[in-house]
Design a protein around this motif. Structure first.
Motif, PDB file in Angstrom:
ATOM      1  N   LEU A   1      -2.542  28.893  -8.146  1.00 18.49           N
ATOM      2  CA  LEU A   1      -3.395  29.634  -7.054  1.00 18.49           C
ATOM      3  C   LEU A   1      -4.124  28.837  -6.086  1.00 18.49           C
ATOM      4  CD1 LEU A   1      -5.684  31.678 -10.075  1.00 18.49           C
ATOM      5  CD2 LEU A   1      -3.972  32.715  -8.255  1.00 18.49           C
ATOM      6  N   TYR A   2      -4.477  27.744  -6.555  1.00 20.11           N
ATOM      7  CA  TYR A   2      -4.784  26.733  -5.484  1.00 20.11           C
ATOM      8  C   TYR A   2      -3.812  26.525  -4.437  1.00 20.11           C
ATOM      9  CZ  TYR A   2      -5.108  22.221  -3.065  1.00 20.11           C
ATOM     10  OH  TYR A   2      -5.317  21.325  -2.065  1.00 20.11           O
ATOM     11  N   ALA A   3      -2.318  26.586  -4.974  1.00 23.35           N
ATOM     12  CA  ALA A   3      -1.482  26.262  -3.888  1.00 23.35           C
ATOM     13  C   ALA A   3      -1.298  27.163  -2.828  1.00 23.35           C
ATOM     14  CB  ALA A   3      -0.034  25.768  -4.743  1.00 23.35           C
ATOM     15  N   VAL A   4      -1.251  28.548  -3.352  1.00 26.35           N
ATOM     16  CA  VAL A   4      -0.897  29.527  -2.615  1.00 26.35           C
ATOM     17  C   VAL A   4      -2.398  29.740  -1.728  1.00 26.35           C
ATOM     18  CG1 VAL A   4      -0.895  32.283  -2.738  1.00 26.35           C
ATOM     19  CG2 VAL A   4       0.314  30.965  -4.344  1.00 26.35           C
ATOM     20  N   TRP A   5      -3.346  29.683  -2.076  1.00 20.75           N
ATOM     21  CA  TRP A   5      -4.441  29.914  -1.578  1.00 20.75           C
ATOM     22  C   TRP A   5      -4.384  28.632  -0.458  1.00 20.75           C
ATOM     23  CZ3 TRP A   5     -10.435  29.925  -3.514  1.00 20.75           C
ATOM     24  CH2 TRP A   5     -11.157  30.675  -2.493  1.00 20.75           C
ATOM     25  N   PHE A   6      -4.201  27.553  -0.618  1.00 20.52           N
ATOM     26  CA  PHE A   6      -4.313  26.477   0.511  1.00 20.52           C
ATOM     27  C   PHE A   6      -3.461  26.683   1.549  1.00 20.52           C
ATOM     28  CE2 PHE A   6      -3.637  22.066   1.908  1.00 20.52           C
ATOM     29  CZ  PHE A   6      -4.916  21.737   2.069  1.00 20.52           C
ATOM     30  N   LEU A   7      -2.042  27.274   1.022  1.00 24.79           N
ATOM     31  CA  LEU A   7      -0.800  27.507   1.863  1.00 24.79           C
ATOM     32  C   LEU A   7      -1.348  28.504   2.955  1.00 24.79           C
ATOM     33  CD1 LEU A   7       2.078  27.726  -0.234  1.00 24.79           C
ATOM     34  CD2 LEU A   7       2.066  26.374   1.780  1.00 24.79           C
TER      35      LEU A   7
ATOM     36  N   LEU B   1       5.915  28.681 -19.865  1.00 27.54           N
ATOM     37  CA  LEU B   1       5.195  27.315 -19.687  1.00 27.54           C
ATOM     38  C   LEU B   1       5.935  26.444 -18.943  1.00 27.54           C
ATOM     39  CD1 LEU B   1       2.469  26.024 -20.028  1.00 27.54           C
ATOM     40  CD2 LEU B   1       3.300  24.731 -22.098  1.00 27.54           C
ATOM     41  N   LEU B   2       7.181  26.300 -19.111  1.00 34.56           N
ATOM     42  CA  LEU B   2       8.010  25.474 -18.183  1.00 34.56           C
ATOM     43  C   LEU B   2       8.068  25.931 -17.084  1.00 34.56           C
ATOM     44  CD1 LEU B   2      10.944  24.728 -20.650  1.00 34.56           C
ATOM     45  CD2 LEU B   2       9.083  23.191 -19.823  1.00 34.56           C
ATOM     46  N   VAL B   3       8.411  27.438 -16.986  1.00 30.70           N
ATOM     47  CA  VAL B   3       8.454  28.089 -15.711  1.00 30.70           C
ATOM     48  C   VAL B   3       6.995  27.908 -14.638  1.00 30.70           C
ATOM     49  CG1 VAL B   3       8.718  30.375 -14.480  1.00 30.70           C
ATOM     50  CG2 VAL B   3       9.687  29.688 -16.669  1.00 30.70           C
ATOM     51  N   GLY B   4       6.042  27.753 -15.501  1.00 31.39           N
ATOM     52  CA  GLY B   4       4.625  27.613 -14.946  1.00 31.39           C
ATOM     53  C   GLY B   4       4.592  26.175 -14.337  1.00 31.39           C
ATOM     54  N   CYS B   5       4.957  25.225 -15.118  1.00 32.48           N
ATOM     55  CA  CYS B   5       4.851  23.838 -14.733  1.00 32.48           C
ATOM     56  C   CYS B   5       5.722  23.713 -13.145  1.00 32.48           C
ATOM     57  CB  CYS B   5       5.419  22.796 -15.722  1.00 32.48           C
ATOM     58  SG  CYS B   5       4.118  22.921 -17.021  1.00 32.48           S
ATOM     59  N   ALA B   6       6.804  24.244 -13.503  1.00 29.92           N
ATOM     60  CA  ALA B   6       7.753  24.006 -12.292  1.00 29.92           C
ATOM     61  C   ALA B   6       7.363  24.607 -10.923  1.00 29.92           C
ATOM     62  CB  ALA B   6       9.366  24.658 -12.527  1.00 29.92           C
ATOM     63  N   LEU B   7       6.553  26.048 -11.235  1.00 32.58           N
ATOM     64  CA  LEU B   7       6.108  26.721  -9.858  1.00 32.58           C
ATOM     65  C   LEU B   7       5.089  25.892  -9.767  1.00 32.58           C
ATOM     66  CD1 LEU B   7       6.215  30.485 -11.037  1.00 32.58           C
ATOM     67  CD2 LEU B   7       7.341  29.374  -9.286  1.00 32.58           C
TER      68      LEU B   7
ATOM     69  N   LEU C   1       2.578  22.843  -5.330  1.00 36.28           N
ATOM     70  CA  LEU C   1       1.735  21.993  -4.945  1.00 36.28           C
ATOM     71  C   LEU C   1       2.388  20.892  -3.635  1.00 36.28           C
ATOM     72  CD1 LEU C   1      -0.009  20.361  -8.003  1.00 36.28           C
ATOM     73  CD2 LEU C   1      -0.934  21.585  -6.064  1.00 36.28           C
ATOM     74  N   VAL C   2       3.586  20.536  -3.989  1.00 38.10           N
ATOM     75  CA  VAL C   2       4.545  19.852  -2.940  1.00 38.10           C
ATOM     76  C   VAL C   2       4.498  20.641  -1.678  1.00 38.10           C
ATOM     77  CG1 VAL C   2       6.703  18.942  -2.405  1.00 38.10           C
ATOM     78  CG2 VAL C   2       5.814  18.527  -4.679  1.00 38.10           C
ATOM     79  N   ALA C   3       4.831  21.930  -1.781  1.00 40.93           N
ATOM     80  CA  ALA C   3       4.935  22.894  -0.441  1.00 40.93           C
ATOM     81  C   ALA C   3       3.699  22.649   0.245  1.00 40.93           C
ATOM     82  CB  ALA C   3       5.261  24.232  -1.140  1.00 40.93           C
ATOM     83  N   SER C   4       2.525  22.743  -0.782  1.00 34.89           N
ATOM     84  CA  SER C   4       1.163  22.863   0.047  1.00 34.89           C
ATOM     85  C   SER C   4       1.009  21.563   0.849  1.00 34.89           C
ATOM     86  CB  SER C   4       0.046  23.171  -0.907  1.00 34.89           C
ATOM     87  OG  SER C   4      -0.340  22.116  -1.637  1.00 34.89           O
ATOM     88  N   HIS C   5       1.247  20.682   0.239  1.00 38.01           N
ATOM     89  CA  HIS C   5       1.129  19.399   0.946  1.00 38.01           C
ATOM     90  C   HIS C   5       2.071  19.000   2.204  1.00 38.01           C
ATOM     91  CE1 HIS C   5      -0.532  15.113   1.209  1.00 38.01           C
ATOM     92  NE2 HIS C   5       0.743  14.615   1.195  1.00 38.01           N
TER      93      HIS C   5
ATOM     94  N   PHE D   1       3.220  21.494   4.014  1.00 42.42           N
ATOM     95  CA  PHE D   1       2.781  22.403   5.010  1.00 42.42           C
ATOM     96  C   PHE D   1       1.305  21.843   5.686  1.00 42.42           C
ATOM     97  CE2 PHE D   1       1.109  26.531   6.257  1.00 42.42           C
ATOM     98  CZ  PHE D   1       1.809  26.674   7.392  1.00 42.42           C
ATOM     99  N   TRP D   2       0.712  21.352   4.852  1.00 43.43           N
ATOM    100  CA  TRP D   2      -0.568  20.794   5.284  1.00 43.43           C
ATOM    101  C   TRP D   2      -0.212  19.592   6.373  1.00 43.43           C
ATOM    102  CZ3 TRP D   2      -5.598  21.719   6.067  1.00 43.43           C
ATOM    103  CH2 TRP D   2      -6.366  20.567   6.267  1.00 43.43           C
ATOM    104  N   ASN D   3       0.453  18.640   6.105  1.00 38.98           N
ATOM    105  CA  ASN D   3       0.906  17.662   6.726  1.00 38.98           C
ATOM    106  C   ASN D   3       1.509  17.993   8.215  1.00 38.98           C
ATOM    107  OD1 ASN D   3      -0.294  15.736   5.153  1.00 38.98           O
ATOM    108  ND2 ASN D   3       1.684  15.045   4.416  1.00 38.98           N
ATOM    109  N   TYR D   4       2.359  18.980   8.153  1.00 40.94           N
ATOM    110  CA  TYR D   4       3.191  19.607   9.270  1.00 40.94           C
ATOM    111  C   TYR D   4       1.753  20.179   9.955  1.00 40.94           C
ATOM    112  CZ  TYR D   4       5.665  22.911  12.162  1.00 40.94           C
ATOM    113  OH  TYR D   4       6.056  23.466  13.183  1.00 40.94           O
ATOM    114  N   ALA D   5       1.120  20.941   9.482  1.00 43.58           N
ATOM    115  CA  ALA D   5      -0.190  21.579  10.487  1.00 43.58           C
ATOM    116  C   ALA D   5      -0.960  20.515  11.116  1.00 43.58           C
ATOM    117  CB  ALA D   5      -0.840  22.617   9.466  1.00 43.58           C
ATOM    118  N   VAL D   6      -1.224  19.542  10.255  1.00 47.13           N
ATOM    119  CA  VAL D   6      -2.349  18.444  10.846  1.00 47.13           C
ATOM    120  C   VAL D   6      -1.521  17.768  11.992  1.00 47.13           C
ATOM    121  CG1 VAL D   6      -3.307  16.173  10.357  1.00 47.13           C
ATOM    122  CG2 VAL D   6      -3.509  18.088   8.862  1.00 47.13           C
ATOM    123  N   GLN D   7      -0.090  17.644  11.867  1.00 41.90           N
ATOM    124  CA  GLN D   7       0.593  17.015  13.086  1.00 41.90           C
ATOM    125  C   GLN D   7       0.497  17.623  14.241  1.00 41.90           C
ATOM    126  OE1 GLN D   7       4.312  15.857  11.330  1.00 41.90           O
ATOM    127  NE2 GLN D   7       3.419  14.474  10.087  1.00 41.90           N
TER     128      GLN D   7
END
Lengths: 264, 263
Positions: free
Chosen positions: A163-169, A234-240, A245-249, A251-257
């Motif tokens: 939820l954090y990742a989706v919201w942060f994106l 649970l495995l699906v959840g961990c992978a997702l 998280l990686v995607a949010s990071h 995208f954030w770096n891209y946005a900051v640049q």
């Protein structure tokens, strides 16, 4: 590990600061706790109204659904405690040009904008949610076990991270869409978490499981405690969560640049 | 309080709202989303073969129009009013040749013009998607269009009067938040009042929140007898008049109690 340590120390300082601030506004705290209890009572009442007509909805008994309301309350409190106060501020930082000062600091900016503020009064809601969960669980004749408990917590953590990742994106889009408030939308989506996903059908259920992953935050933890969850999820959840998280990071770096500040 | 002044305030607020159309569009998605979720849950229950007071079409009518009615009767200015009284921002308004309430009416109505333009197409789309068959009785729609502005007036005045208590009480916002929470529940925001247990119906019918949201929808879903309709309209008009009197009274004495910083 040595890179992580300063961040842990910094986070501890955030908690201390939040404590100091909270102690300053004790009346606020009281009102907040009262409001939280009223919210929980109304959520329970809503389901009591539903279940006066039937004993089970989509295979969920009344006690089982009330367990889920408890889980929802805990996860909701966790989000409001650590995530919401920060993510709802980001658009404001950009509008007022304060983002510049956050970017200047010698730590990861995503860490800073995501964890700096804490709303400690929400801990009260976690306690009331836990109380409801235990009470309803006993009513539902749950066999409490450590294994199920650990699995439920793991699901909930995956859910919160997702939820954090989706919201942060979506919040990161504020760099371009300064005047569009994405927070309301997130709250609206998360509201669906107070129902088991099996209450919905077809496309809506798929969306709530994978695209807006509230199922991982509330339905699956409850099913873990009931001992009826599909463990592979649970495995699906961990992978997702990892992908999110990686995607949010990234995208954030891209946005900051691409951020041309408001003031400099 | 001439109509021209109100009109100017509405027009000004329409322009201000257009500036933030993106944010308002998002809020409208959310306004629709809440009722839609409740609707899907009740449809699931209904399709299990459970006997409910509402059938499928009534549920769709209720929840689909709930989004529109809740938007059109929404209030948000009580908290701002309380802050204006506490912080003394009210003072400049007392010098102007227009009562403060006109500004709030303008803001309330002005934002709703834009919100309506944004929300209507969304509701229409969902209606088509759900293959909704809305009531066809023109009398029901006529009564609905009468009770809707009355509901907006009751909700607005209730909020305004509670906000005005800031003339005497420091922390009105706690009261405002409780009102939003409990009031929403008692107004039928989550569960239609007709689905509450029978023994509470007498009480539910006389409390003010029914007349801020639920009543127009009840009129439209068409399960009220002519006698119940007359009874409901009498209460709704009564609350309107009573709250207006409260507003005049509270401001008459409130302004005497008002001691603003910097005034």
């Amino acid at each position: 590990m040595t890179r992580l340590l300063p961040y842990l120390r910094l986070w501890r300082q955030f908690v201390v600061t939040a404590f100091v601030r909270e102690a300053e506004y004790r009346f606020n705290l009281l009102v907040g706790v009262g409001e939280g209890l009223a919210q929980l009572a109304l959520a329970v009442l809503t389901f009591l109204l539903l279940y006066q007509y039937t004993d089970a909805v989509a295979g969920w008994s009344r006690a089982q659904v009330l367990m889920l309301v408890g889980v929802y309350r805990i996860v909701d409190a966790l989000i409001n405690l650590q995530i919401a106060p920060n993510l709802t501020s980001i658009a404001g930082y950009i509008q007022r040009g304060e983002m510049d000062f956050l970017l200047l600091r010698p730590v990861e900016s995503q860490f800073l904008v995501s964890l700096r503020k804490l709303e400690l009064a929400e801990a009260g809601n976690m306690v009331s949610g836990l109380a409801l969960l235990i009470y309803a669980g006993n009513q539902a004749h749950v066999h409490w076990s450590v294994a199920n408990g650990v699995e439920a917590v793991a699901f909930a953590i995956c859910g919160v991270l997702l939820l954090y990742a989706v919201w942060f994106l979506t919040v990161t889009l504020s760099f371009w869409l300064v005047k569009v408030g994405m927070d309301e939308l997130f709250y609206g989506m998360f509201d669906t978490g107070r129902y088991p996903v099996s209450f919905f059908k077809g496309i809506v259920r798929t969306v709530l499981t994978f695209a807006i992953p509230v199922a991982f935050a509330t339905t699956f933890p409850t099913q873990s405690l009931l001992g009826v969850v599909d463990h592979r999820l649970l495995l699906v959840g961990c992978a997702l969560a990892a992908v999110g998280l990686v995607a949010s990071h990234l995208f954030w770096n891209y946005a900051v640049q691409h951020y041309s500040s408001a003031s400099s | 309080m001439t109509p021209r002044l109100i009109w100017r305030c509405v027009a000004m607020n329409v322009m201000m709202t257009i500036e933030y159309r993106g944010e308002f569009a998002m809020r409208m998605v959310n306004t629709l989303l809440g009722p839609l979720i409740s609707l899907l849950v009740w449809l699931t229950v209904s399709e299990q073969g459970v006997r409910l007071p509402y059938d499928r079409d009534q549920f769709i009518t209720y929840y689909l129009l709930l989004s529109l009615v809740s938007m059109l009767t929404a209030t948000w200015l009580g908290a701002y009013l309380a802050a204006a009284i506490r912080q003394g921002d009210l003072s400049p308004w007392l010098l102007r040749p227009v009562p403060y309430i006109v500004n709030d009416i303008g803001n309330n109505a002005g934002e709703k013009v834009i919100k309506l333009v944004l929300l209507c197409p969304m509701v229409g789309l969902v209606a088509v998607f759900l293959r909704a068959s809305l009531p066809s009785d023109p009398r029901a729609w006529l009564l609905f269009t009468i009770s809707l502005p009355l509901a907006a007036a009751v909700a607005f005045l209730l909020d305004f009067v509670i906000g005005s208590l800031a003339f005497w009480i420091q922390d009105v916002w706690g009261l405002i938040r409780v009102k939003a929470l409990v009031g929403g529940f008692l107004a039928g925001q989550w569960v239609p009042l007709a689905l509450f247990p029978a023994r509470f119906q007498g009480l539910l019918q006389i409390q003010p929140f029914r007349y801020t949201l639920s009543f127009p929808l009840e009129v439209l879903t068409g399960h009220l007898t002519p006698a119940a309709l007359a009874y409901g309209f009498a209460w709704q008009v009564g609350y309107c008049v009573g709250l207006w009197a409260c507003y005049r009274l509270v401001w008459h004495y409130g302004l005497r109690a008002y001691a603003a910083t910097g005034a």
